[in-house]
Design an enzyme around this catalytic site. Structure first.
Site, PDB file in Angstrom:
ATOM      1  N   TYR A 139      80.826 -41.547  39.235  1.00  0.00           N
ATOM      2  CA  TYR A 139      81.901 -40.710  39.767  1.00  0.00           C
ATOM      3  C   TYR A 139      81.931 -40.887  41.271  1.00  0.00           C
ATOM      4  CZ  TYR A 139      84.820 -36.478  40.204  1.00  0.00           C
ATOM      5  OH  TYR A 139      85.841 -35.574  40.470  1.00  0.00           O
ATOM      6  N   LYS A 167      84.747 -43.320  37.407  1.00  0.00           N
ATOM      7  CA  LYS A 167      85.821 -42.341  37.626  1.00  0.00           C
ATOM      8  C   LYS A 167      86.106 -42.371  39.111  1.00  0.00           C
ATOM      9  CE  LYS A 167      87.159 -37.498  37.515  1.00  0.00           C
ATOM     10  NZ  LYS A 167      86.757 -36.085  37.325  1.00  0.00           N
TER      11      LYS A 167
END
Length: 302
Positions: A139, A167
């Site tokens: 992330y 992400k």
């Protein structure tokens, strides 16, 4: 788009965590919300991510919530467990807990606050990937973690068999496309404003906050891009711009307004947040909710 199987599905809602007004996890509301998001078109749910108020839930609550959602959505829906933190040993323990609770993959944010150098970022993620059997989704969100994962670090991390996706909420699509070009990492858009752009550049899907109210639209957006129908995809994107701007407004917080959307749909009983987040007043919510509803807020089908 990558030919590999996306580890968390393609349309993933970063699901809010419902609480009762007395600050207790509301499992019945979580079941109802998860079932509805799947009915709306999600093939993946992110549990205990940022939007799920992960910093304010205990390790046991995260396990219990993941177990609860797995029971209601069955085995065909992918569950991405947020396990991010800034202590590597604790993140590894969280990954093991998530696997036992039924996660299909884990989402790990760049270590925040202690701001490690890139060598430390690489060592942190490699240690996690070495210690788990689950696919790891990195992330990259420097607006929250204070540091980005650099291109060179992403190229290095892509060499690990279990680090399979990113992400991306870095806000640098050009840098992201360079990594997509040079690696097999699958990319998820982590900022709803950029969903169309990322899909156009080859992202496998999105991890969305706005999908709490518009999952069927985002499912249609993905389908349009898959067949090369850019005018249709652009029409959906343009129609949802006011809703994205309202829900993700810098005047508030995506988690706060996503809960308000879920509450407006009758999916959660209260918009209660755990401090330091606070729910908006009904008057504050009314100022923007009409904009969201005018964009075609999904109805209830489950």
């Amino acid at each position: 788009m990558s030919t590999s199987t996306p580890p968390a599905g393609r349309l993933v809602t970063a699901m809010v965590t419902p609480f009762t007004d007395d600050n207790v996890l509301d499992f019945a509301a979580a079941e109802k919300l998860a079932a509805q998001l799947v009915a709306d078109g999600c093939d993946g749910l992110c549990i205990s991510g940022t939007t799920g108020e992960a910093p304010t839930t205990s390790d046991q609550e995260k396990i219990d919530l993941l177990t609860c959602v797995r029971a209601v959505v069955g085995d065909t829906i992918k569950l991405l467990a947020g396990i991010g933190g800034n202590e590597t040993a604790h993140v590894i323990k969280s990954a093991h807990d998530a696997q036992r609770a039924g996660a299909d993959a884990v989402l790990a944010v760049t270590p925040y606050y202690n701001k490690p150098p890139q060598s430390g970022v690489i060592a942190h993620f490699e240690a996690l990937a070495d210690a788990t059997d689950l696919p790891v989704v990195l992330y990259d969100i420097p607006g929250r973690s204070a540091i980005a994962i650099t291109t060179d670090s992403l190229l290095r991390l892509a060499e690990h068999d279990r680090i399979v996706a990113v992400k991306d909420a870095k806000g640098d699509i050009f840098a992201s496309t360079d990594v997509m070009r040079r690696t097999d990492l699958m990319y998820y858009c982590g900022d709803d404003a950029d969903n169309l752009s990322f899909l156009a550049h080859g992202a496998v899907g999105m991890i969305s906050v706005v999908a709490h109210g518009f999952a069927s639209d985002y499912r249609a957006l993905i389908a349009a891009m898959d067949i090369g129908d850019l005018p249709k995809a652009r029409e959906i994107h343009n129609r949802l711009i006011p809703a994205v701007a309202a829900i993700m407004s810098p005047q508030s917080q995506g988690a706060i307004r996503a809960k308000a959307v879920a509450h407006a749909r009758g999916l959660i009983a209260t918009t209660h947040m755990r401090l330091p987040l606070l729910a908006e007043t009904p008057e504050q919510t009314a100022q923007w909710m009409s904009i969201v509803e005018a964009c075609g807020l999904n109805g209830i089908t489950a």
